[in-house]
Each structure stands twice: as C-alpha cells, then as structure tokens.
Design a protein around this motif. Structure first.
Motif, short mmCIF file in Angstrom:
data_model
loop_
_atom_site.label_atom_id
_atom_site.label_comp_id
_atom_site.label_asym_id
_atom_site.label_seq_id
_atom_site.Cartn_x
_atom_site.Cartn_y
_atom_site.Cartn_z
N LEU A 26 20.33 -41.91 71.09
CA LEU A 26 19.61 -41.47 72.28
C LEU A 26 18.11 -41.63 72.05
CD1 LEU A 26 22.43 -40.12 72.78
CD2 LEU A 26 21.19 -38.29 73.90
N THR A 27 17.40 -42.06 73.09
CA THR A 27 15.96 -42.22 72.94
C THR A 27 15.25 -40.86 72.89
OG1 THR A 27 15.66 -42.42 75.34
CG2 THR A 27 15.89 -44.47 74.06
N ARG A 28 15.92 -39.85 73.39
CA ARG A 28 15.42 -38.48 73.22
C ARG A 28 16.61 -37.54 73.15
NH1 ARG A 28 14.77 -35.22 77.93
NH2 ARG A 28 15.41 -36.32 79.82
N GLU A 29 16.50 -36.55 72.28
CA GLU A 29 17.60 -35.59 72.06
C GLU A 29 17.27 -34.22 72.66
OE1 GLU A 29 20.50 -36.02 70.27
OE2 GLU A 29 20.17 -37.99 69.40
N SER A 30 16.04 -34.08 73.15
CA SER A 30 15.61 -32.79 73.70
C SER A 30 14.65 -33.05 74.85
CB SER A 30 14.94 -31.94 72.60
OG SER A 30 13.78 -32.60 72.14
N ASP A 31 14.12 -31.99 75.41
CA ASP A 31 13.19 -32.11 76.53
C ASP A 31 11.80 -32.49 76.02
OD1 ASP A 31 11.98 -32.04 78.98
OD2 ASP A 31 11.87 -29.84 79.08
N THR A 32 11.69 -33.73 75.57
CA THR A 32 10.41 -34.24 75.07
C THR A 32 10.02 -35.48 75.85
OG1 THR A 32 11.57 -35.55 73.40
CG2 THR A 32 10.75 -33.39 72.72
N PHE A 33 8.73 -35.74 75.89
CA PHE A 33 8.23 -36.93 76.56
C PHE A 33 8.27 -38.09 75.56
CE2 PHE A 33 4.83 -39.91 77.54
CZ PHE A 33 5.16 -40.26 78.84
N VAL A 34 8.85 -39.21 75.97
CA VAL A 34 8.88 -40.43 75.16
C VAL A 34 8.31 -41.54 76.03
CG1 VAL A 34 10.31 -42.07 73.88
CG2 VAL A 34 10.92 -39.64 73.90
N ALA A 35 7.25 -42.20 75.55
CA ALA A 35 6.63 -43.28 76.31
C ALA A 35 7.63 -44.41 76.54
CB ALA A 35 5.41 -43.80 75.56
N LEU A 36 7.45 -45.14 77.63
CA LEU A 36 8.40 -46.20 78.01
C LEU A 36 8.53 -47.25 76.91
CD1 LEU A 36 7.43 -46.63 81.76
CD2 LEU A 36 9.39 -45.40 80.81
N GLU A 37 7.42 -47.72 76.36
CA GLU A 37 7.49 -48.72 75.29
C GLU A 37 8.18 -48.16 74.06
OE1 GLU A 37 3.73 -50.46 74.39
OE2 GLU A 37 3.78 -51.77 76.15
N SER A 38 8.01 -46.89 73.80
CA SER A 38 8.65 -46.27 72.64
C SER A 38 10.16 -46.24 72.80
CB SER A 38 8.13 -44.85 72.43
OG SER A 38 6.76 -44.88 72.11
N ARG A 39 10.64 -46.12 74.02
CA ARG A 39 12.08 -46.10 74.27
C ARG A 39 12.71 -47.44 73.85
NH1 ARG A 39 13.35 -41.80 78.33
NH2 ARG A 39 11.41 -40.68 78.59
N VAL A 40 12.05 -48.52 74.20
CA VAL A 40 12.53 -49.85 73.82
C VAL A 40 12.40 -50.05 72.31
CG1 VAL A 40 12.18 -52.34 74.13
CG2 VAL A 40 12.03 -50.80 76.10
N ALA A 41 11.31 -49.57 71.73
CA ALA A 41 11.12 -49.68 70.27
C ALA A 41 12.21 -48.92 69.52
CB ALA A 41 9.73 -49.18 69.88
N ILE A 42 12.62 -47.78 70.03
CA ILE A 42 13.72 -47.01 69.42
C ILE A 42 14.99 -47.85 69.42
CG2 ILE A 42 15.27 -45.02 69.79
CD1 ILE A 42 12.71 -43.51 70.82
N ALA A 43 15.25 -48.53 70.52
CA ALA A 43 16.44 -49.39 70.60
C ALA A 43 16.38 -50.51 69.57
CB ALA A 43 16.58 -49.96 72.01
N HIS A 44 15.21 -51.09 69.38
CA HIS A 44 15.05 -52.16 68.38
C HIS A 44 15.28 -51.62 66.98
CE1 HIS A 44 12.49 -55.06 71.02
NE2 HIS A 44 13.74 -54.95 71.42
N ARG A 45 14.66 -50.49 66.66
CA ARG A 45 14.80 -49.92 65.31
C ARG A 45 16.26 -49.53 65.02
NH1 ARG A 45 9.84 -47.66 66.65
NH2 ARG A 45 10.79 -45.68 67.23
N ALA A 46 16.98 -49.12 66.05
CA ALA A 46 18.38 -48.71 65.87
C ALA A 46 19.32 -49.91 65.80
CB ALA A 46 18.80 -47.81 67.03
#
Length: 191
Positions: free
Chosen positions: A53-73
């Motif tokens: 999941l790009t976020r596991e809690s009620d936190t703000f994640v920037a749009l580019e960071s969401r894609v970067a999380i997918a790449h790292r995973a």
C-alpha cells in the motif's frame, strides 16, 4: 505471472492526511479508500498475491512518491483507488482510467527534464544518460507498458461489471492523472 513467481500489486488509497478528498457528511474519501484498500489487500494476500500500500494510515503522500513506492516495491501493477461524490448531474458508477497518449508524452518529457532519473524505469539508472538517450529508453518502455495498462483497465472494468458492481455508462476512459505516469508499471485508477 512474472518469471520469478512473485506477483506484486501496489494499491494506492487516494488522498490522505491534510487532503480529505471528496466528502459526504461524516464520510470522506481518504478514510473510505484506506479502509477499502486494506480490505482488498487482505483478500489478495489470501490468494497469494504480494500487496504493497502506498499509505497504511491517514498520512499525506505526494503523487510522485506514490509512483516511486511502486517502483521500489517492484510492483507488477499499480491501482489507485478513489471515490467521488457528485451532488449534481447523472454521473454514477465506477470508471477505470488509464493514461492518455498525450499525457504519456508530456510525462516522458517531464521525466527526461529531471536530474534524478533513477526511479523512472526500474532496473535502469538514467541519471547519467543524456536527454535524447533517456527519451528513447522511456519511449520504448512506455510503448510496452501502455497496452498492458489498457488491458489492466479493461480487466478491472469487466471484472467489476461481471460481479454486479455499478458501472458508469463509459466505464473505460483515459486521463492524465499523475499516478498513472509510471513508464514501466501497468497502472489504472478506479474512480
């Protein structure tokens, strides 16, 4: 199924933290999508799918960071989850978006213009490549990924319709959402 037998789905519950998304009385999109993503992740994990999941809690994640999380995973597919609340008009039901060709070209140009290219294409560090080489590599990668994204969007739309989910009159669409701009991970946004 990838060659290594591992299949990773990256779920992106839309909004979060300071960004509540759509709201309806006491319900807001960020909480609804997080709850839905966690439930969907549990179902997928029981089926043997690896889920991030790009976020596991009620936190703000920037749009580019969401894609970067997918790449790292090492994500095999990326699905961004959203809900809308329209008080006017007749729009209702689910819609599945994939990246439009025009938005893909703009995304590639923006990625090439950036200095830190190491997250752009998993397994290929483009940080030392000149702009023309990076552009060609990204175009080739995106040419392979785009039809896979369209197939993912179609499979999601048809699957939801087959289970009786309320679908929009035009359930498959294209748009330039930032979270769809990964060059190498088939991506879709469900609204």
């Amino acid at each position: 199924q990838p060659d290594d037998g591992r299949f990773t789905v990256v779920l992106d519950p839309g909004h979060g933290g300071i960004d509540p998304g759509a709201q309806n009385d006491e319900t807001n999109e960020k909480n609804l999508m997080l709850s839905f993503a966690q439930t969907l992740a549990d179902v997928l994990r029981r089926e043997g799918v690896e889920v991030v999941l790009t976020r596991e809690s009620d936190t703000f994640v920037a749009l580019e960071s969401r894609v970067a999380i997918a790449h790292r995973a090492g994500g095999d597919i990326f699905i961004s989850l959203h809900a809308d609340n329209l008080r006017q008009g007749g729009a209702k039901g689910a819609t599945v978006y994939t990246l439009s060709g025009e938005a893909a070209d703009k995304a590639t140009a923006q990625l090439v213009a950036r200095h830190d290219r190491s997250d752009v294409v998993a397994g290929a560090d483009l940080s030392q490549a000149d702009d023309q080489v990076a552009q060609i590599l990204l175009d080739v990668t995106r040419a392979e990924t785009t039809p896979r994204s369209v197939a993912l969007g179609r499979a999601l739309s048809e699957g939801m319709a087959a289970t009786g989910g309320p679908m929009n009159k035009r359930p498959q669409r294209q748009a330039g959402f930032s979270v769809l701009k990964s060059a190498n991970i088939p991506s879709a946004l469900i609204e």
